[in-house]
Scaffold this motif. Structure first.
Motif, PDB file in Angstrom:
ATOM      1  N   ALA A  68      -6.515  -6.229  -6.538  1.00 17.86           N
ATOM      2  CA  ALA A  68      -6.344  -6.420  -5.097  1.00 17.86           C
ATOM      3  C   ALA A  68      -6.072  -5.117  -4.354  1.00 17.86           C
ATOM      4  O   ALA A  68      -6.161  -5.082  -3.130  1.00 17.86           O
ATOM      5  N   LEU A  69      -5.754  -4.059  -5.061  1.00 21.14           N
ATOM      6  CA  LEU A  69      -5.408  -2.805  -4.383  1.00 21.14           C
ATOM      7  C   LEU A  69      -6.469  -2.349  -3.378  1.00 21.14           C
ATOM      8  O   LEU A  69      -6.124  -2.027  -2.242  1.00 21.14           O
ATOM      9  N   PRO A  70      -7.768  -2.323  -3.725  1.00 20.95           N
ATOM     10  CA  PRO A  70      -8.763  -1.901  -2.726  1.00 20.95           C
ATOM     11  C   PRO A  70      -8.822  -2.828  -1.510  1.00 20.95           C
ATOM     12  O   PRO A  70      -9.129  -2.384  -0.406  1.00 20.95           O
ATOM     13  N   LEU A  71      -8.504  -4.113  -1.686  1.00 24.58           N
ATOM     14  CA  LEU A  71      -8.496  -5.040  -0.557  1.00 24.58           C
ATOM     15  C   LEU A  71      -7.406  -4.693   0.447  1.00 24.58           C
ATOM     16  O   LEU A  71      -7.502  -5.026   1.622  1.00 24.58           O
ATOM     17  N   PHE A  72      -6.352  -4.017  -0.038  1.00 27.61           N
ATOM     18  CA  PHE A  72      -5.260  -3.589   0.834  1.00 27.61           C
ATOM     19  C   PHE A  72      -5.446  -2.148   1.294  1.00 27.61           C
ATOM     20  O   PHE A  72      -4.533  -1.547   1.843  1.00 27.61           O
ATOM     21  N   GLY A  73      -6.612  -1.602   1.037  1.00 23.34           N
ATOM     22  CA  GLY A  73      -6.910  -0.237   1.484  1.00 23.34           C
ATOM     23  C   GLY A  73      -6.383   0.839   0.555  1.00 23.34           C
ATOM     24  O   GLY A  73      -6.365   2.010   0.918  1.00 23.34           O
TER      25      GLY A  73
END
Length: 119
Positions: A68-73
């Motif tokens: 999920a890290l990339p989804l949170f920028g």
């Protein structure tokens, strides 16, 4: 202007709450659009190992949080090449893409950030 923050995670996912706490800090900071980076160092590189089975140790899986890290920028993800080598892990076979850095590049990376938190 927000200060940049580097979270260094040094604990294996099964070694206690530190790995989860580091991810929680990064995800919370990402939700507020803080300039963040995350560095996997020492046993923290084990968090990047694919196909973990944490249920066998009665632990929760951190894999979904990592994905999920990339989804949170959060796209500034780094790992110590030396830590990977010492633990027999290879950058190409990790659960997610990270930039693998040698010791000299790690020093420059840490100096680049305004604040550093190590867990």
């Amino acid at each position: 202007m927000s200060k940049s923050l580097l979270i260094i995670t040094r604990q294996a996912p099964w070694a206690g709450p530190s790995a989860r706490e580091a991810l929680d800090i990064v995800l919370a900071g990402g939700a507020f659009d803080l300039p963040l980076g995350m560095l996997f160092l020492d046993d923290g590189v084990f968090q990047l190992q694919p196909q973990q089975q944490p249920a066998a140790l009665q632990q929760k899986d951190l894999g979904a949080n990592l994905q999920a890290l990339p989804l949170f920028g959060i796209e500034a993800l780094y790992a110590s090449q030396r830590s990977l080598d010492e633990r027999g892990l290879h950058g190409q076979s990790l659960a997610m893409p990270v930039e693998c850095l040698d010791d000299a590049a790690l020093t420059l990376l840490i100096d680049h950030y305004d604040q550093v938190i190590t867990l």
